[in-house]
Design an enzyme around this catalytic site. Structure first.
Site, mmCIF file in Angstrom:
data_model
loop_
_atom_site.group_PDB
_atom_site.id
_atom_site.type_symbol
_atom_site.label_atom_id
_atom_site.label_comp_id
_atom_site.label_asym_id
_atom_site.label_seq_id
_atom_site.Cartn_x
_atom_site.Cartn_y
_atom_site.Cartn_z
ATOM 1 N N LYS A 298 -7.258 6.798 10.460
ATOM 2 C CA LYS A 298 -8.625 6.695 10.491
ATOM 3 C C LYS A 298 -9.082 7.082 11.789
ATOM 4 C CE LYS A 298 -10.189 3.173 7.104
ATOM 5 N NZ LYS A 298 -10.964 1.820 7.004
ATOM 6 N N ASP B 243 0.602 3.286 4.380
ATOM 7 C CA ASP B 243 -0.528 3.869 3.725
ATOM 8 C C ASP B 243 -1.444 4.512 4.529
ATOM 9 O OD1 ASP B 243 -1.367 1.293 4.321
ATOM 10 O OD2 ASP B 243 -2.166 0.622 2.439
ATOM 11 N N PHE C 202 -14.061 2.722 3.938
ATOM 12 C CA PHE C 202 -13.191 1.983 3.154
ATOM 13 C C PHE C 202 -12.433 2.659 2.007
ATOM 14 C CE2 PHE C 202 -11.323 -1.346 0.610
ATOM 15 C CZ PHE C 202 -10.183 -1.984 1.584
ATOM 16 N N ASP D 277 -5.060 2.128 10.969
ATOM 17 C CA ASP D 277 -6.733 1.704 11.115
ATOM 18 C C ASP D 277 -6.694 1.387 12.502
ATOM 19 O OD1 ASP D 277 -9.084 1.146 10.869
ATOM 20 O OD2 ASP D 277 -8.734 -0.682 9.479
ATOM 21 N N GLY E 249 0.603 -1.217 -0.171
ATOM 22 C CA GLY E 249 0.182 -0.041 0.065
ATOM 23 C C GLY E 249 0.767 1.179 0.024
ATOM 24 N N ASP F 27 -5.693 -0.633 -1.966
ATOM 25 C CA ASP F 27 -6.535 -1.656 -2.834
ATOM 26 C C ASP F 27 -8.016 -2.176 -2.150
ATOM 27 O OD1 ASP F 27 -5.173 -3.428 -0.808
ATOM 28 O OD2 ASP F 27 -6.015 -5.103 -1.864
HETATM 29 P P1 5GP Z 1 -4.392 -1.622 10.937
HETATM 30 O O1 5GP Z 1 -3.289 -2.786 11.085
HETATM 31 O O2 5GP Z 1 -3.658 -0.398 11.327
HETATM 32 O O3 5GP Z 1 -5.645 -2.045 11.360
HETATM 33 O O4 5GP Z 1 -4.294 -1.681 9.321
HETATM 34 C C1 5GP Z 1 -3.487 -1.361 8.320
HETATM 35 C C2 5GP Z 1 -3.628 -2.013 6.917
HETATM 36 O O5 5GP Z 1 -5.022 -2.521 6.949
HETATM 37 C C3 5GP Z 1 -3.335 -1.160 6.140
HETATM 38 O O6 5GP Z 1 -1.962 -1.179 5.659
HETATM 39 C C4 5GP Z 1 -3.942 -1.376 4.753
HETATM 40 O O7 5GP Z 1 -3.238 -2.557 4.158
HETATM 41 C C5 5GP Z 1 -5.473 -1.939 5.444
HETATM 42 N N1 5GP Z 1 -6.362 -1.111 5.641
HETATM 43 C C6 5GP Z 1 -7.051 -0.529 6.666
HETATM 44 N N2 5GP Z 1 -7.944 0.507 6.477
HETATM 45 C C7 5GP Z 1 -7.900 0.292 5.132
HETATM 46 C C8 5GP Z 1 -8.993 1.163 4.039
HETATM 47 O O8 5GP Z 1 -9.638 1.857 4.440
HETATM 48 N N3 5GP Z 1 -8.581 0.674 2.777
HETATM 49 C C9 5GP Z 1 -7.631 -0.027 2.521
HETATM 50 N N4 5GP Z 1 -7.549 -0.267 0.906
HETATM 51 N N5 5GP Z 1 -6.986 -0.788 3.246
HETATM 52 C C10 5GP Z 1 -7.212 -0.582 4.456
HETATM 53 MG MG MG Z 2 -1.184 -2.023 4.248
#
Ligand code: 5GP
Ligand code: MG
Length: 173
Positions: free
Chosen positions: A125, A94, A146, A97, A38, A153
């Site tokens: 987010k 990227d 999302f 979350d 990403g 992606d």
């Molecule tokens: P975390 O571990 O912080 O929950 O998630 C991080 C990863 O989840 C990001 O690097 C991404 O790959 C994916 N992700 C989280 N939210 C989104 C979103 O809204 N869109 C997309 N495409 N990927 C997301």
């Molecule tokens: Mg990622």
């Protein structure tokens, strides 16, 4: 799909974070590590605005979600990463979350004894965070939806969109 950030807005955000990076590290050599896949667009745009001596590497972080588990174990592939011992490291991802990905990657990198380790994300987010850490540099705060484009992606598509868009019900399959 609904546009969340235009290409111009994204580039302004990247210029803003690059200025913060340049101010923070001054002329100290820096190693940026992009988290695949990403971060590729962000990494390419960002590093061209960074002024200090720079090394660039990547790693892949992949979490497997089983049918019954919400969160799979995060697997980190770091074969493509340069040696970071005694280096100032900036992790680039990227989106922040829940925060579990970045949190676990940082913990793993710490075992390799970098001089310092900081993190940068294009997007954060709101209201989703589950870990006790904050990324050091953030491009934009976005609502809990999302998003795709500019590297992000949905089922491995849309990474090439030059803007950031939120998927709507009719876009999902
Ligand atoms: P975390 O571990 O912080 O929950 O998630 C991080 C990863 O989840 C990001 O690097 C991404 O790959 C994916 N992700 C989280 N939210 C989104 C979103 O809204 N869109 C997309 N495409 N990927 C997301
Ligand atoms: Mg990622």
């Amino acid at each position: 799909m609904k546009t969340v950030l235009t290409a111009d807005e994204l580039h302004a955000g990247v210029r803003r974070i690059a200025a913060q990076i340049n101010a923070h590290y001054q002329n100290q050599p820096l190693t940026t590590i992009g988290i695949l896949t990403g971060s590729v667009i962000l990494l390419a745009d960002l590093i061209r605005l960074i002024e200090m001596p720079l090394r660039v590497g990547v790693l892949q972080a992949r979490s497997y979600h089983g049918a019954t588990t919400l969160r799979g174990e995060l697997t980190i592939y770091d074969e493509l990463m340069p040696d970071i011992t005694d280096r100032d490291v900036l992790l680039v991802d990227d989106i922040f979350d829940t925060g579990h990905t970045l949190h676990q990657v940082i913990q793993r990198m710490q075992d390799l004894n970098p001089r310092s380790i900081k993190s940068l994300v294009l997007l954060r987010k709101k209201g989703r965070q589950e870990v006790d850490m904050e990324p050091d540099f953030v491009g934009f705060e976005i609502p809990d939806q999302f998003v795709v484009g500019y590297g992000l992606d949905y089922q491995d598509e849309y990474r090439n969109l030059p803007y950031l868009a939120a998927l709507e019900e009719s876009d999902l399959r």
